[in-house]
Design an enzyme around this catalytic site. Structure first.
Site, mmCIF file in Angstrom:
data_model
loop_
_atom_site.group_PDB
_atom_site.id
_atom_site.type_symbol
_atom_site.label_atom_id
_atom_site.label_comp_id
_atom_site.label_asym_id
_atom_site.label_seq_id
_atom_site.Cartn_x
_atom_site.Cartn_y
_atom_site.Cartn_z
ATOM 1 N N HIS A 122 2.877 43.174 40.279
ATOM 2 C CA HIS A 122 3.844 44.246 40.507
ATOM 3 C C HIS A 122 4.422 44.661 39.150
ATOM 4 O O HIS A 122 4.717 43.822 38.305
ATOM 5 C CB HIS A 122 4.946 43.739 41.433
ATOM 6 C CG HIS A 122 6.070 44.708 41.606
ATOM 7 N ND1 HIS A 122 5.852 46.039 41.888
ATOM 8 C CD2 HIS A 122 7.415 44.550 41.521
ATOM 9 C CE1 HIS A 122 7.030 46.644 41.971
ATOM 10 N NE2 HIS A 122 7.984 45.771 41.758
ATOM 11 N N CYS A 154 9.075 46.244 47.354
ATOM 12 C CA CYS A 154 8.056 46.189 46.292
ATOM 13 C C CYS A 154 6.869 45.308 46.674
ATOM 14 O O CYS A 154 5.794 45.436 46.099
ATOM 15 C CB CYS A 154 8.671 45.700 44.989
ATOM 16 S SG CYS A 154 9.947 46.805 44.399
ATOM 17 N N ASN A 183 8.677 51.371 37.743
ATOM 18 C CA ASN A 183 8.534 50.575 38.957
ATOM 19 C C ASN A 183 8.373 51.534 40.145
ATOM 20 O O ASN A 183 9.321 52.214 40.520
ATOM 21 C CB ASN A 183 9.768 49.683 39.125
ATOM 22 C CG ASN A 183 9.697 48.794 40.350
ATOM 23 O OD1 ASN A 183 8.818 48.947 41.192
ATOM 24 N ND2 ASN A 183 10.633 47.866 40.440
#
Ligand code: UT7
Length: 323
Positions: free
Chosen positions: A250, A113, A280
């Site tokens: 994020h 990520c 996500n």
């Protein structure tokens, strides 16, 4: 002093949208649980003909268009991804070929990520080191391919998509008023490797594997790690949270985003949130969030923007740039 200035940005999302309610017949979950615990309302899921390479190519073409450039202008492509089309060659090279680009060089960056934040920091070093003048930085993922669709604790959280930036070398004064990348801090600590990982790989099982996560453990570390690396970035740049125009974190969980912004003293109206729309999307989440906030007119030329990410490894990092 050479600065890496954003010339354009772009995004691409799979055609199919999956709402929270669509999971209700598949696993024991509810729209209410997902919204309350994560802030996610929907995510895009790639069809068979949509891959990390095709989404990355589409985002790259959009970024080039918005920069008024063509692939001929680019020296380097860095693709942040943990879901490459193949184990090798690098999917960045496949995107390079799809763009009809047969000069320069391209490579993948794997920091899960945090991949896009790592890739922007890396592109900045190539530009400032004089090894490249114009860099396409792409985050593209198809996490739907590595999800265990019977595991409710992970399958509802992730989505597919891609985003890209074009960075170009420009002379700056070496001051905080310069446009471009101003500061970056990157971190990793493999002691946490088993808290968020994929249980397969070429050198271990010979399979692709599925994503496994101890969500509560990740959550426990996230806010402290994120705020620590951002404070280091503020220190390097000599700024405080009040100087920021936009915080683009994020997009894993709305509660992590809110708690991080609160701890740092970043006002709610400066925080870009797209986790409700995309879920996500790992390395694609920051450039996708940027694309939404640029398209709706929030992020404008000259704005001070903070990017942040945290993910598997653990890896985490922050980049401060003036748009
Ligand atoms: O991008 C990389 C970084 N990743 C992250 O940042 C993820 C970080 N972690 C999180 O976002 C959260 O920990 C989750 C959203 C994954 C989970 O939220 P939580 O508030 O930490 O819930 P929990 O894991 O403590 O689970 C609470 C309960 C459990 O049931 P019991 O043991 O209390 O009976 C879970 O089994 O919720 C249950 N649960 C679900 N219930 C309905 C877990 N997943 C689901 C689900 N639907 N999808």
């Amino acid at each position: 002093m050479i600065r890496s200035v954003v010339r354009g940005n772009g995004a691409a999302l799979p055609r199919r949208i999956m709402k929270n309610a669509d999971f209700e017949g598949m696993v024991e979950t509810s729209d209410e649980w997902i919204v309350q615990r994560t802030g996610i309302r929907q995510r895009h899921v790639a069809a068979d003909d949509e891959t990390t390479a095709s989404l990355g190519e589409a985002a790259a073409r959009a970024a080039l268009d918005s920069a008024g450039m063509t692939p001929a202008d680019i020296d380097l492509i860095i693709l942040a991804t943990s879901t490459p089309n193949n184990t090798f060659p690098a999917t960045a090279v496949e995107i390079q070929n799809r763009l009809g680009m047969h000069h320069g060089f391209a490579f993948d960056m794997q920091a899960v990520c945090s991949g896009f934040v790592y890739a922007v920091a890396t592109a900045d070093l190539y530009i400032r080191g004089g090894l490249a003048k114009r860099v396409l930085v792409i985050g593209s993922e198809t996490f739907s391919r590595i999800l265990d669709w019977s595991d409710r604790s992970t399958c509802v959280l992730f989505g597919d998509g891609a985003g890209a930036l074009v960075l170009e070398a420009e002379d700056g004064a070496g001051a905080i008023t310069d446009r471009g990348v101003l500061a970056a801090s990157l971190r990793s600590d493999g002691v946490h490797k088993d808290k968020l990982f994929v249980d397969g790989g070429p050198s271990t099982t010979g399979t692709v594997g599925h994503l496994r996560m101890e969500g509560r453990e990740v959550f426990k570390h996230a806010v402290g790690m994120i705020t620590d690396v951002i404070e280091a970035t503020f220190g390097e740049a000599g700024i405080t949270a009040e100087d920021l125009d936009w915080f683009v974190p994020h997009q894993a969980n709305k509660r992590i985003i809110d708690a991080s912004a609160k701890k740092l003293g970043i006002a709610e109206e400066k925080v870009v949130v797209t986790v409700d729309l995309h879920g996500n999307t790992s390395a694609a989440s920051v450039p996708l969030a940027l694309s939404v906030a640029v398209a709706d007119g929030r992020i404008k030329k000259g704005d001070l923007v903070l990017l942040e990410a945290m993910g598997g490894g653990f890896t985490w990092g922050a980049v401060l740039l003036r748009w």
